[in-house]
Write a protein that holds these residues in place. Structure first.
Motif, PDB file in Angstrom:
ATOM      1  N   ASP A 109       0.842  -1.201   0.000  1.00 15.46           N
ATOM      2  CA  ASP A 109       0.000   0.000   0.000  1.00 15.46           C
ATOM      3  C   ASP A 109       0.877   1.250   0.000  1.00 15.46           C
ATOM      4  OD1 ASP A 109      -2.413  -1.491   0.405  1.00 15.46           O
ATOM      5  OD2 ASP A 109      -1.928  -1.619   2.536  1.00 15.46           O
ATOM      6  N   ALA A 115      -1.478   2.356  -9.197  1.00 17.78           N
ATOM      7  CA  ALA A 115      -2.244   3.583  -8.953  1.00 17.78           C
ATOM      8  C   ALA A 115      -2.876   3.541  -7.562  1.00 17.78           C
ATOM      9  CB  ALA A 115      -3.311   3.754 -10.021  1.00 17.78           C
ATOM     10  N   GLY A 116      -2.799   4.674  -6.873  1.00 17.02           N
ATOM     11  CA  GLY A 116      -3.391   4.799  -5.553  1.00 17.02           C
ATOM     12  C   GLY A 116      -2.438   4.535  -4.402  1.00 17.02           C
ATOM     13  N   ARG A 117      -1.250   4.058  -4.700  1.00 18.85           N
ATOM     14  CA  ARG A 117      -0.288   3.831  -3.623  1.00 18.85           C
ATOM     15  C   ARG A 117       0.373   5.147  -3.221  1.00 18.85           C
ATOM     16  NH1 ARG A 117      -1.256  -0.502  -6.236  1.00 18.85           N
ATOM     17  NH2 ARG A 117      -0.977  -2.589  -5.380  1.00 18.85           N
ATOM     18  N   THR A 118       0.900   5.155  -2.001  1.00 20.69           N
ATOM     19  CA  THR A 118       1.619   6.323  -1.512  1.00 20.69           C
ATOM     20  C   THR A 118       3.088   5.965  -1.322  1.00 20.69           C
ATOM     21  OG1 THR A 118       1.095   5.742   0.778  1.00 20.69           O
ATOM     22  CG2 THR A 118      -0.400   7.291  -0.346  1.00 20.69           C
ATOM     23  N   GLY A 141       1.383   6.336 -10.939  1.00 22.22           N
ATOM     24  CA  GLY A 141       0.212   6.500 -10.091  1.00 22.22           C
ATOM     25  C   GLY A 141       0.516   6.492  -8.606  1.00 22.22           C
ATOM     26  N   ARG A 165       1.731   8.396  -5.286  1.00 26.42           N
ATOM     27  CA  ARG A 165       1.769   9.769  -4.763  1.00 26.42           C
ATOM     28  C   ARG A 165       2.734   9.850  -3.588  1.00 26.42           C
ATOM     29  NH1 ARG A 165      -1.500  12.310  -0.868  1.00 26.42           N
ATOM     30  NH2 ARG A 165      -2.694  10.380  -0.728  1.00 26.42           N
TER      31      ARG A 165
END
Length: 194
Positions: free
Chosen positions: A77, A121-124, A159, A161
């Motif tokens: 994640d 996409a959506g991982r930090t 993707g 962030r």
């Protein structure tokens, strides 16, 4: 709910005395103490070739030496990347890793129109960077370009962030107390899964 974190050690030197390795170990300790899940990728221990052509990027399989690392990226994640600033940016090994891992057949899939969709996409992410210069010099005189490069052109492209970064400057002259403070900071960051 414990976070799933992948910690990428980007220092090309395997010497455990390197500050990057100590910072990564401190972060991992914090993660472990807080009960989060952790997988580690040590780029200096991986065996993979440089990406040499557009054809290889588009059509050749991910090198076998990177299969586990790619699986770890897909599992996570949150991604933590630790590396030294070399010539104003990441070491070549870090860029070579992302060139191989962030492509179709690894972390991207092709759609029916020939485009690519990122599976990350959506991982930090958090970036942890050591440098010989003072941090304000890097940020203001050099514009932090090495940090911007990896944030915008590599991670954002996939993707991911970047939500936090830790910059440690004047590392060659840092005394034991200062280094202990940095290691404590990394343990706290790991415990909070940031």
């Amino acid at each position: 709910m414990p976070s799933k974190i992948v910690l990428i050690q980007g220092h090309p030197d395997k010497d455990g005395k390197r500050l990057c390795r100590q910072l990564a170990d401190a972060y991992a300790q914090g993660v472990s103490d807080a009960g989060h899940q952790l997988r580690r990728i040590d780029l200096a221990s991986l065996d993979f070739p440089l990406l040499a052509s557009q054809y290889a990027y588009d059509h050749e399989p991910i090198p076998p030496g990177l299969a586990g690392a790619v699986a770890d990226l897909l599992w996570a994640d949150h991604i933590v990347l630790v590396f030294p600033l070399w010539m104003g940016t990441m070491p070549a090994l870090v860029k070579a890793f992302f060139e191989q891992a962030l492509r179709p057949g690894g972390t991207f899939v092709r759609d029916d129109k020939g485009g690519a969709q990122s599976l990350l996409a959506g991982r930090t992410a958090r970036l942890v960077v050591t440098m010989g210069m003072p941090v304000p010099l890097f940020r203001f005189w050099f514009g932090g370009h090495g940090l911007k490069l990896i944030k915008r052109s590599i991670l954002a492209f996939a993707g991911i962030r970047v939500v936090r970064h830790s910059l440690f400057g004047l590392v060659d002259t840092a005394g034991p107390d200062r280094i202990r403070g940095w290691l404590d900071e990394m343990r706290r960051a790991g415990a909070s899964a940031h």
